[in-house]
Design a protein around this motif. Structure first.
Motif, PDB file in Angstrom:
ATOM      1  N   MET A   1      -3.178   4.691   3.075  1.00  0.00           N
ATOM      2  CA  MET A   1      -4.083   3.751   2.893  1.00  0.00           C
ATOM      3  C   MET A   1      -5.023   4.256   1.984  1.00  0.00           C
ATOM      4  SD  MET A   1      -4.456   2.293   6.873  1.00  0.00           S
ATOM      5  CE  MET A   1      -5.854   1.367   6.491  1.00  0.00           C
ATOM      6  N   VAL A   2      -5.699   5.445   2.108  1.00  0.00           N
ATOM      7  CA  VAL A   2      -6.740   5.858   1.331  1.00  0.00           C
ATOM      8  C   VAL A   2      -6.320   6.266  -0.292  1.00  0.00           C
ATOM      9  CG1 VAL A   2      -8.537   7.773   0.855  1.00  0.00           C
ATOM     10  CG2 VAL A   2      -8.208   6.879   3.294  1.00  0.00           C
ATOM     11  N   ALA A   3      -5.270   6.635  -0.176  1.00  0.00           N
ATOM     12  CA  ALA A   3      -4.754   7.021  -1.392  1.00  0.00           C
ATOM     13  C   ALA A   3      -4.424   5.670  -2.362  1.00  0.00           C
ATOM     14  CB  ALA A   3      -3.280   7.699  -1.411  1.00  0.00           C
ATOM     15  N   ILE A   4      -3.915   4.543  -1.599  1.00  0.00           N
ATOM     16  CA  ILE A   4      -3.718   3.284  -2.308  1.00  0.00           C
ATOM     17  C   ILE A   4      -4.869   2.595  -2.574  1.00  0.00           C
ATOM     18  CG2 ILE A   4      -2.793   0.831  -1.877  1.00  0.00           C
ATOM     19  CD1 ILE A   4      -0.628   2.390  -0.208  1.00  0.00           C
ATOM     20  N   LEU A   5      -5.850   2.318  -1.503  1.00  0.00           N
ATOM     21  CA  LEU A   5      -7.300   1.789  -1.858  1.00  0.00           C
ATOM     22  C   LEU A   5      -7.955   2.385  -2.815  1.00  0.00           C
ATOM     23  CD1 LEU A   5      -8.241   0.814   1.751  1.00  0.00           C
ATOM     24  CD2 LEU A   5      -6.989  -0.495  -0.013  1.00  0.00           C
ATOM     25  N   LEU A   6      -8.021   3.662  -2.858  1.00  0.00           N
ATOM     26  CA  LEU A   6      -8.902   4.301  -4.122  1.00  0.00           C
ATOM     27  C   LEU A   6      -8.370   4.308  -5.625  1.00  0.00           C
ATOM     28  CD1 LEU A   6     -10.456   7.660  -2.208  1.00  0.00           C
ATOM     29  CD2 LEU A   6     -11.347   5.544  -2.906  1.00  0.00           C
ATOM     30  N   GLY A   7      -7.012   4.372  -5.565  1.00  0.00           N
ATOM     31  CA  GLY A   7      -6.161   4.299  -6.708  1.00  0.00           C
ATOM     32  C   GLY A   7      -6.487   2.940  -7.361  1.00  0.00           C
ATOM     33  N   ILE A   8      -6.259   1.723  -6.516  1.00  0.00           N
ATOM     34  CA  ILE A   8      -6.568   0.416  -7.136  1.00  0.00           C
ATOM     35  C   ILE A   8      -8.225   0.369  -7.180  1.00  0.00           C
ATOM     36  CG2 ILE A   8      -7.022  -0.756  -4.898  1.00  0.00           C
ATOM     37  CD1 ILE A   8      -4.931  -2.257  -7.990  1.00  0.00           C
ATOM     38  N   ALA A   9      -9.009   0.855  -6.523  1.00  0.00           N
ATOM     39  CA  ALA A   9     -10.376   0.591  -6.905  1.00  0.00           C
ATOM     40  C   ALA A   9     -10.628   1.346  -8.223  1.00  0.00           C
ATOM     41  CB  ALA A   9     -11.264   1.396  -5.674  1.00  0.00           C
ATOM     42  N   LEU A  10     -10.056   2.492  -8.635  1.00  0.00           N
ATOM     43  CA  LEU A  10     -10.329   3.069  -9.703  1.00  0.00           C
ATOM     44  C   LEU A  10      -9.981   2.248 -10.941  1.00  0.00           C
ATOM     45  CD1 LEU A  10      -9.286   6.698  -9.301  1.00  0.00           C
ATOM     46  CD2 LEU A  10     -11.518   5.990 -10.085  1.00  0.00           C
ATOM     47  N   SER A  11      -8.662   1.640 -11.084  1.00  0.00           N
ATOM     48  CA  SER A  11      -8.195   0.834 -11.861  1.00  0.00           C
ATOM     49  C   SER A  11      -8.983  -0.393 -12.094  1.00  0.00           C
ATOM     50  CB  SER A  11      -6.805   0.531 -11.664  1.00  0.00           C
ATOM     51  OG  SER A  11      -6.602  -0.270 -10.633  1.00  0.00           O
ATOM     52  N   VAL A  12      -9.440  -1.034 -11.102  1.00  0.00           N
ATOM     53  CA  VAL A  12     -10.324  -2.332 -11.095  1.00  0.00           C
ATOM     54  C   VAL A  12     -11.554  -2.154 -11.757  1.00  0.00           C
ATOM     55  CG1 VAL A  12     -11.183  -4.135  -9.863  1.00  0.00           C
ATOM     56  CG2 VAL A  12      -8.875  -3.497  -9.590  1.00  0.00           C
TER      57      VAL A  12
ATOM     58  N   LEU B   1      -8.156  13.178  -9.643  1.00  0.00           N
ATOM     59  CA  LEU B   1      -7.806  14.310  -9.200  1.00  0.00           C
ATOM     60  C   LEU B   1      -7.329  14.356  -7.691  1.00  0.00           C
ATOM     61  CD1 LEU B   1      -6.586  17.213  -9.781  1.00  0.00           C
ATOM     62  CD2 LEU B   1      -8.888  18.010  -9.533  1.00  0.00           C
ATOM     63  N   ALA B   2      -8.689  13.985  -6.737  1.00  0.00           N
ATOM     64  CA  ALA B   2      -8.484  13.709  -5.524  1.00  0.00           C
ATOM     65  C   ALA B   2      -7.697  12.876  -4.909  1.00  0.00           C
ATOM     66  CB  ALA B   2      -9.780  13.464  -4.998  1.00  0.00           C
ATOM     67  N   VAL B   3      -7.372  11.636  -5.574  1.00  0.00           N
ATOM     68  CA  VAL B   3      -6.355  10.640  -5.366  1.00  0.00           C
ATOM     69  C   VAL B   3      -5.055  10.989  -5.534  1.00  0.00           C
ATOM     70  CG1 VAL B   3      -5.606   8.285  -5.663  1.00  0.00           C
ATOM     71  CG2 VAL B   3      -8.089   8.713  -5.369  1.00  0.00           C
ATOM     72  N   PHE B   4      -4.912  11.719  -6.647  1.00  0.00           N
ATOM     73  CA  PHE B   4      -3.395  12.489  -6.986  1.00  0.00           C
ATOM     74  C   PHE B   4      -2.883  13.348  -6.002  1.00  0.00           C
ATOM     75  CE2 PHE B   4      -0.764  15.484  -9.078  1.00  0.00           C
ATOM     76  CZ  PHE B   4       0.155  14.508  -9.582  1.00  0.00           C
ATOM     77  N   LEU B   5      -4.015  14.190  -5.597  1.00  0.00           N
ATOM     78  CA  LEU B   5      -3.420  15.407  -4.666  1.00  0.00           C
ATOM     79  C   LEU B   5      -3.329  14.663  -3.264  1.00  0.00           C
ATOM     80  CD1 LEU B   5      -6.025  18.115  -5.418  1.00  0.00           C
ATOM     81  CD2 LEU B   5      -3.495  17.970  -5.972  1.00  0.00           C
ATOM     82  N   LEU B   6      -4.130  13.517  -2.958  1.00  0.00           N
ATOM     83  CA  LEU B   6      -3.703  13.037  -1.553  1.00  0.00           C
ATOM     84  C   LEU B   6      -2.440  11.972  -1.726  1.00  0.00           C
ATOM     85  CD1 LEU B   6      -5.040  12.131   1.392  1.00  0.00           C
ATOM     86  CD2 LEU B   6      -6.025  10.316   0.121  1.00  0.00           C
ATOM     87  N   GLY B   7      -2.153  11.401  -2.684  1.00  0.00           N
ATOM     88  CA  GLY B   7      -1.030  10.612  -2.961  1.00  0.00           C
ATOM     89  C   GLY B   7       0.263  11.493  -2.937  1.00  0.00           C
ATOM     90  N   ARG B   8       0.185  12.769  -3.369  1.00  0.00           N
ATOM     91  CA  ARG B   8       1.451  13.654  -3.438  1.00  0.00           C
ATOM     92  C   ARG B   8       1.854  13.879  -1.711  1.00  0.00           C
ATOM     93  NH1 ARG B   8       1.828  18.692  -7.098  1.00  0.00           N
ATOM     94  NH2 ARG B   8       3.713  18.686  -6.134  1.00  0.00           N
ATOM     95  N   ARG B   9       0.945  13.956  -1.042  1.00  0.00           N
ATOM     96  CA  ARG B   9       1.035  14.304   0.528  1.00  0.00           C
ATOM     97  C   ARG B   9       1.343  13.201   1.103  1.00  0.00           C
ATOM     98  NH1 ARG B   9      -3.701  17.482   3.430  1.00  0.00           N
ATOM     99  NH2 ARG B   9      -2.009  17.201   4.909  1.00  0.00           N
ATOM    100  N   ALA B  10       0.874  12.000   0.803  1.00  0.00           N
ATOM    101  CA  ALA B  10       0.931  10.671   1.845  1.00  0.00           C
ATOM    102  C   ALA B  10       1.608   9.628   1.311  1.00  0.00           C
ATOM    103  CB  ALA B  10      -0.639  10.414   1.990  1.00  0.00           C
ATOM    104  N   LEU B  11       1.675   9.361   0.288  1.00  0.00           N
ATOM    105  CA  LEU B  11       2.507   8.015  -0.094  1.00  0.00           C
ATOM    106  C   LEU B  11       3.854   8.037  -0.069  1.00  0.00           C
ATOM    107  CD1 LEU B  11       0.925   7.459  -3.902  1.00  0.00           C
ATOM    108  CD2 LEU B  11       0.378   6.228  -1.639  1.00  0.00           C
ATOM    109  N   PRO B  12       4.382   6.835   0.714  1.00  0.00           N
ATOM    110  CA  PRO B  12       5.887   6.667   1.083  1.00  0.00           C
ATOM    111  C   PRO B  12       6.894   6.763  -0.068  1.00  0.00           C
ATOM    112  CG  PRO B  12       4.728   4.614   1.295  1.00  0.00           C
ATOM    113  CD  PRO B  12       3.594   5.533   0.685  1.00  0.00           C
ATOM    114  N   THR B  13       8.124   6.871   0.087  1.00  0.00           N
ATOM    115  CA  THR B  13       9.026   6.738  -1.008  1.00  0.00           C
ATOM    116  C   THR B  13       9.847   5.638  -0.429  1.00  0.00           C
ATOM    117  OG1 THR B  13      10.618   7.986   0.409  1.00  0.00           O
ATOM    118  CG2 THR B  13       9.359   9.043  -1.468  1.00  0.00           C
ATOM    119  N   ASN B  14      10.482   4.464  -1.341  1.00  0.00           N
ATOM    120  CA  ASN B  14      11.081   3.482  -1.271  1.00  0.00           C
ATOM    121  C   ASN B  14      12.496   3.689  -1.117  1.00  0.00           C
ATOM    122  OD1 ASN B  14      10.165   3.895  -3.984  1.00  0.00           O
ATOM    123  ND2 ASN B  14      11.460   2.088  -4.309  1.00  0.00           N
TER     124      ASN B  14
END
Length: 444
Positions: free
Chosen positions: A1-12, A164-177
């Motif tokens: 959840m944190v990886a998804i929310l921080l990533g979209i916050a950065l882009s917006v 960098l922090a979101v990238f490292l967190l995303g590598r660990r946590a994001l699901p695969t489809n």
């Protein structure tokens, strides 16, 4: 959840954080203001043109991979913005940032669908909406704080550790489809036509001057008409190519689902109404009513503040109230709030303006989460990437449409001679039309 929310916050955030720094960038490089604007336009054009191609890549190779690749490109491009020695290279780095942002935004909602259990998916989408709304409002404020103590490159420097922090967190946590579309092949001609279609509409809005709030001249109107005509021609050719494909880049297969098509119409018209209102409101408050910038800004804040409060409530109601009804009620509230702004006396009290704007924000908050929920869940799971890409596409298309319509209003009625009130009336009509599209979904 944190990886998804921080990533979209950065882009917006990045789409709005730089506007305040444009005068400083102009002085730093000794460029003209019209040239410096391309530092903003390059980002928006790249994002708009590549949302759907990135969504298609996500369906074929995995949303997680596309998201992390986009985040890596975005972060490296931020470093490029810091080191750029010229305005041209800065605009190029910003375009590269837009490519990375497209990768994140295109599959963000699809990752939300994979992350949250079905029973609380509505709350997850609402939380995403809250972050997007908050980041949109916070951009200028963060820029003002940074620029008060440091130079403009620090707007990009502060993005580096977060990226960098979101990238490292995303590598660990994001699901695969698991469900993928191997037949989703990107054809260069389709990618080029997709980018050209959206870019021509965006450039038409820019030619009208509506993005800067100015009234266009006759030359700008001619240029905008030519760009729009070219955009319509490219769209016709492009959609003809896509019509019979099993996994089209522009998801015409999803538009054959009635509730999805109605949801897209709802989204485009609602965001067009919001864009018209957001650009016209400063003219109404500053030029029409003679308020100062601080007071006007404080009043306008009532809208996003209400959206942030209403979106979580909408997320909880999704499981109990049909999405078409909940969105429709919210959009009727938005239309009523915009109509109130037009009908208020020439010198209204602050509380009257704040109440009308709060009603607008509440209605928008009630609309967005259930509408996004329908867009995301009505297609098959294997096409969640295309649905996710269409979420961002609908928002940006609506914003461009709103800018075009506002430019036409300002060209006919002028900026100060009642143009702002006419524009707000048009926004109220679009919001009411959007409510109509939403309520039609109750029959599907």
């Amino acid at each position: 959840m944190v990886a998804i929310l921080l990533g979209i916050a950065l882009s917006v955030l990045d789409s709005s954080i730089l506007n305040l720094a444009l005068p400083d960038i102009t002085r730093h490089f000794g460029a003209s203001p019209s040239s410096a604007v391309w530092v903003v336009n390059a980002y928006q054009l790249a994002t708009l043109g590549l949302l759907l191609p990135c969504a298609s890549l996500g369906e074929r190779f995995g949303y997680r991979r596309v998201y992390l690749a986009g985040l890596a490109v975005f972060t490296l491009a931020s470093l490029g913005c810091v080191l750029a020695p010229s305005l041209g290279l800065l605009a190029g780095a910003r375009a590269l940032q837009g490519v990375g942002a497209a990768g994140m935004m295109a599959v963000n909602a699809a990752l939300v669908r994979l992350t949250y259990p079905v029973s609380v998916l509505g709350r997850g989408i609402a939380l995403n909406s809250v972050v997007v709304a908050t980041a949109s409002v916070a951009g200028p404020t963060i820029a003002a704080v940074v620029l008060s103590v440091a130079s403009w490159p620090w707007l990009f420097i502060i993005q580096l550790p977060f990226g960098l922090a979101v990238f490292l967190l995303g590598r660990r946590a994001l699901p695969t489809n698991v469900a993928r579309m191997p037949q989703a092949v990107l054809r260069p001609a389709d990618v080029l036509m997709n980018a050209a279609m959206f870019s021509l509409v965006f450039l038409a809005a820019d030619a009208l001057g509506a993005r800067g709030g100015g009234a266009p001249d006759a030359r700008a109107l001619g240029m905008a008409a030519a760009l729009l005509a070219a955009g319509v021609l490219v769209a016709w050719l492009y959609l003809r190519r896509q019509w019979h494909l099993s996994a089209p880049l522009f998801p015409v297969d999803l538009l054959r689902i009635p509730v999805f098509a109605l949801s897209m119409c709802t989204s485009v018209t609602a965001f067009a109404a919001q864009t018209i209102a957001f650009i016209a409101l400063p003219f109404l408050l500053l030029e029409g009513q003679g308020r100062d910038h601080f007071g006007a800004g404080l009043l306008i804040t009532a809208w996003p503040a209400a959206t942030v409060l209403a979106a979580p409530l909408a997320g909880r109601l999704i499981a109990r109230v049909r999405g078409g009804l909940l969105s429709g009620v919210g959009l009727l509230a938005l239309a009523a709030g915009l109509a109130l702004l037009v009908l208020l006396p020439d010198a209204p009290a602050n509380w009257q303006l704040a109440a009308a704007l709060f009603l607008c924000g509440t209605g928008f908050g009630l609309f967005q989460s259930p509408n996004n929920h329908i867009i995301l869940t009505s297609p098959p799971l294997a096409r969640a990437g295309a649905a996710s890409g269409m979420l961002g596409t609908a928002r940006l298309t609506g914003q461009s449409l709103g800018a075009v319509l506002l430019g036409l209003v300002f060209s006919v009625a002028g900026v100060r001679d009642g143009g702002a009130e006419i524009a707000l009336g048009l926004a109220a009509g679009l919001a009411a039309a959007s409510a109509g599209f939403s309520l039609l979904r109750l029959r599907k």
